[in-house]
Motif scaffolding. Sequence first.
Motif, PDB file in Angstrom:
ATOM      1  N   MET A   1     -13.184  14.014  85.316  1.00 37.23           N
ATOM      2  CA  MET A   1     -12.395  13.113  86.137  1.00 37.23           C
ATOM      3  C   MET A   1     -13.650  12.509  87.313  1.00 37.23           C
ATOM      4  SD  MET A   1      -9.794  11.618  87.353  1.00 37.23           S
ATOM      5  CE  MET A   1      -8.359  12.371  86.331  1.00 37.23           C
ATOM      6  N   SER A   2     -13.518  11.392  87.742  1.00 38.45           N
ATOM      7  CA  SER A   2     -14.424  10.820  88.834  1.00 38.45           C
ATOM      8  C   SER A   2     -14.063  11.347  89.986  1.00 38.45           C
ATOM      9  CB  SER A   2     -14.296   9.218  88.855  1.00 38.45           C
ATOM     10  OG  SER A   2     -14.687   8.734  87.446  1.00 38.45           O
ATOM     11  N   THR A   3     -14.998  11.538  90.927  1.00 39.93           N
ATOM     12  CA  THR A   3     -14.725  12.120  92.392  1.00 39.93           C
ATOM     13  C   THR A   3     -14.529  10.979  93.315  1.00 39.93           C
ATOM     14  OG1 THR A   3     -16.735  12.178  93.089  1.00 39.93           O
ATOM     15  CG2 THR A   3     -16.177  14.288  91.861  1.00 39.93           C
ATOM     16  N   GLU A   4     -13.812  11.375  94.558  1.00 43.21           N
ATOM     17  CA  GLU A   4     -13.588  10.225  95.493  1.00 43.21           C
ATOM     18  C   GLU A   4     -14.921   9.896  95.953  1.00 43.21           C
ATOM     19  OE1 GLU A   4     -10.897   8.856  96.741  1.00 43.21           O
ATOM     20  OE2 GLU A   4      -9.802  10.029  95.386  1.00 43.21           O
ATOM     21  N   ALA A   5     -15.885  10.422  95.922  1.00 43.96           N
ATOM     22  CA  ALA A   5     -17.358  10.001  96.361  1.00 43.96           C
ATOM     23  C   ALA A   5     -17.964   9.173  95.531  1.00 43.96           C
ATOM     24  CB  ALA A   5     -18.355  11.544  96.363  1.00 43.96           C
ATOM     25  N   GLN A   6     -17.700   9.452  94.257  1.00 46.13           N
ATOM     26  CA  GLN A   6     -18.104   8.269  93.197  1.00 46.13           C
ATOM     27  C   GLN A   6     -17.508   7.116  93.305  1.00 46.13           C
ATOM     28  OE1 GLN A   6     -17.246  10.901  89.545  1.00 46.13           O
ATOM     29  NE2 GLN A   6     -19.349  10.722  89.030  1.00 46.13           N
ATOM     30  N   ILE A   7     -16.148   6.973  93.671  1.00 48.65           N
ATOM     31  CA  ILE A   7     -15.381   5.751  93.800  1.00 48.65           C
ATOM     32  C   ILE A   7     -15.917   5.108  95.187  1.00 48.65           C
ATOM     33  CG2 ILE A   7     -13.218   4.924  94.353  1.00 48.65           C
ATOM     34  CD1 ILE A   7     -12.105   7.067  92.693  1.00 48.65           C
ATOM     35  N   ASP A   8     -16.124   5.920  96.198  1.00 53.38           N
ATOM     36  CA  ASP A   8     -16.937   5.117  97.305  1.00 53.38           C
ATOM     37  C   ASP A   8     -18.197   4.851  97.139  1.00 53.38           C
ATOM     38  OD1 ASP A   8     -14.620   5.955  98.965  1.00 53.38           O
ATOM     39  OD2 ASP A   8     -15.417   7.683  99.688  1.00 53.38           O
ATOM     40  N   ALA A   9     -18.840   5.267  96.342  1.00 56.77           N
ATOM     41  CA  ALA A   9     -20.196   5.013  96.059  1.00 56.77           C
ATOM     42  C   ALA A   9     -20.194   3.352  95.053  1.00 56.77           C
ATOM     43  CB  ALA A   9     -21.025   5.913  95.342  1.00 56.77           C
ATOM     44  N   ALA A  10     -19.196   3.185  94.358  1.00 59.35           N
ATOM     45  CA  ALA A  10     -19.056   2.396  93.421  1.00 59.35           C
ATOM     46  C   ALA A  10     -18.613   0.905  94.482  1.00 59.35           C
ATOM     47  CB  ALA A  10     -18.448   2.526  92.383  1.00 59.35           C
ATOM     48  N   LEU A  11     -17.725   1.398  95.245  1.00 56.94           N
ATOM     49  CA  LEU A  11     -17.245   0.388  96.159  1.00 56.94           C
ATOM     50  C   LEU A  11     -18.465  -0.244  97.022  1.00 56.94           C
ATOM     51  CD1 LEU A  11     -14.931  -1.548  97.397  1.00 56.94           C
ATOM     52  CD2 LEU A  11     -14.410   0.562  98.882  1.00 56.94           C
TER      53      LEU A  11
ATOM     54  N   LEU B   1     -13.380   3.099  87.536  1.00 51.01           N
ATOM     55  CA  LEU B   1     -13.224   4.286  88.275  1.00 51.01           C
ATOM     56  C   LEU B   1     -11.857   4.311  88.927  1.00 51.01           C
ATOM     57  CD1 LEU B   1     -16.821   4.849  89.911  1.00 51.01           C
ATOM     58  CD2 LEU B   1     -15.549   6.025  88.067  1.00 51.01           C
ATOM     59  N   ILE B   2     -11.350   3.005  89.593  1.00 55.67           N
ATOM     60  CA  ILE B   2      -9.839   3.480  90.144  1.00 55.67           C
ATOM     61  C   ILE B   2      -8.727   3.465  88.982  1.00 55.67           C
ATOM     62  CG2 ILE B   2     -10.667   2.210  92.184  1.00 55.67           C
ATOM     63  CD1 ILE B   2      -9.150  -0.149  91.462  1.00 55.67           C
ATOM     64  N   SER B   3      -9.288   2.651  88.089  1.00 56.33           N
ATOM     65  CA  SER B   3      -8.151   2.854  86.750  1.00 56.33           C
ATOM     66  C   SER B   3      -8.348   4.198  86.282  1.00 56.33           C
ATOM     67  CB  SER B   3      -8.542   1.909  85.754  1.00 56.33           C
ATOM     68  OG  SER B   3      -7.744   2.167  84.456  1.00 56.33           O
ATOM     69  N   GLU B   4      -9.100   5.011  86.119  1.00 60.14           N
ATOM     70  CA  GLU B   4      -9.310   6.166  85.587  1.00 60.14           C
ATOM     71  C   GLU B   4      -8.504   7.249  86.440  1.00 60.14           C
ATOM     72  OE1 GLU B   4     -12.569   9.898  85.220  1.00 60.14           O
ATOM     73  OE2 GLU B   4     -13.117   7.765  84.891  1.00 60.14           O
ATOM     74  N   VAL B   5      -8.886   7.146  87.784  1.00 61.22           N
ATOM     75  CA  VAL B   5      -8.081   8.220  88.929  1.00 61.22           C
ATOM     76  C   VAL B   5      -6.910   7.687  89.472  1.00 61.22           C
ATOM     77  CG1 VAL B   5      -8.536   8.915  91.157  1.00 61.22           C
ATOM     78  CG2 VAL B   5     -10.588   8.598  89.701  1.00 61.22           C
ATOM     79  N   TYR B   6      -6.600   6.407  89.631  1.00 62.15           N
ATOM     80  CA  TYR B   6      -5.432   6.104  90.146  1.00 62.15           C
ATOM     81  C   TYR B   6      -4.428   5.352  89.187  1.00 62.15           C
ATOM     82  CZ  TYR B   6      -7.803   7.300  94.579  1.00 62.15           C
ATOM     83  OH  TYR B   6      -8.632   7.827  95.508  1.00 62.15           O
TER      84      TYR B   6
END
Length: 231
Positions: A1-11, A51-56
């Motif tokens: 599962m991706s982390t919030e940090a990974q999502i922020d970095a992707a953004l 990433l946001i599809s995977e997490v949310y």
Amino acid sequence: MSTEAQIDAALEAVVSAARHHRAALRAGAPEEQIWRAYVALNNATVRYDDLISEVYDEVTPWDCEYLEAESDAPEPGPDEPPLLPPLPEVPATDGGALMVSVRHRRDYVIPQPTRLLTLATEARRTSWAGVDATHAARPVTDIGEAVNELVQAGDGTVAALDAYPEDLVPGNGVLVVNAVRRPLTFADAPANGGPDPLLLGPDEAQLYRMDEEIVDEDTLDEPVVPAASLW
């Protein structure tokens, strides 16, 4: 599962790629350079969407798929040189592994140097209070020393300076990836007669370069003098 940090970095990668694409358009860059900036923006968008599809289990409004920089790239005209020069021979170590050097430069404007010295002095006092009281009490009087103190007070990287956006206003930057033969050592520093660690040797090669242009729509007509540059 991706982390919030990974999502922020992707953004952040999407924002950076969008700015790079905008800068290429503004500068009237060659079509091939604009294409590569477009591909980078497209792929950064896809990554963030994944990433946001995977997490949310949510999606962005952008319907994109991964692209290869070489696919559908604009063809040069009959009198134009090839889009990409041939890749230089890449040096490898004796074991066949490739050694690379990643170098990042970011320029900053310091609106109030005196305020920066004050911030760095406070950072030193806090960081060194329980380690070396004498050093902790010593004021910071040099801009280079101030920047170093703020870096060390953070995570030890240039990213630590992001905590001071009003005191160190970020400007343009460049990221370069080089293939190198010799690992970085400090025994052979230039002061001891060794080579400059930022210069490539005759048997080393640059593999990639990404220019990062910061464009502030509100200050395009205002003259700005960079006060510090970091590698």
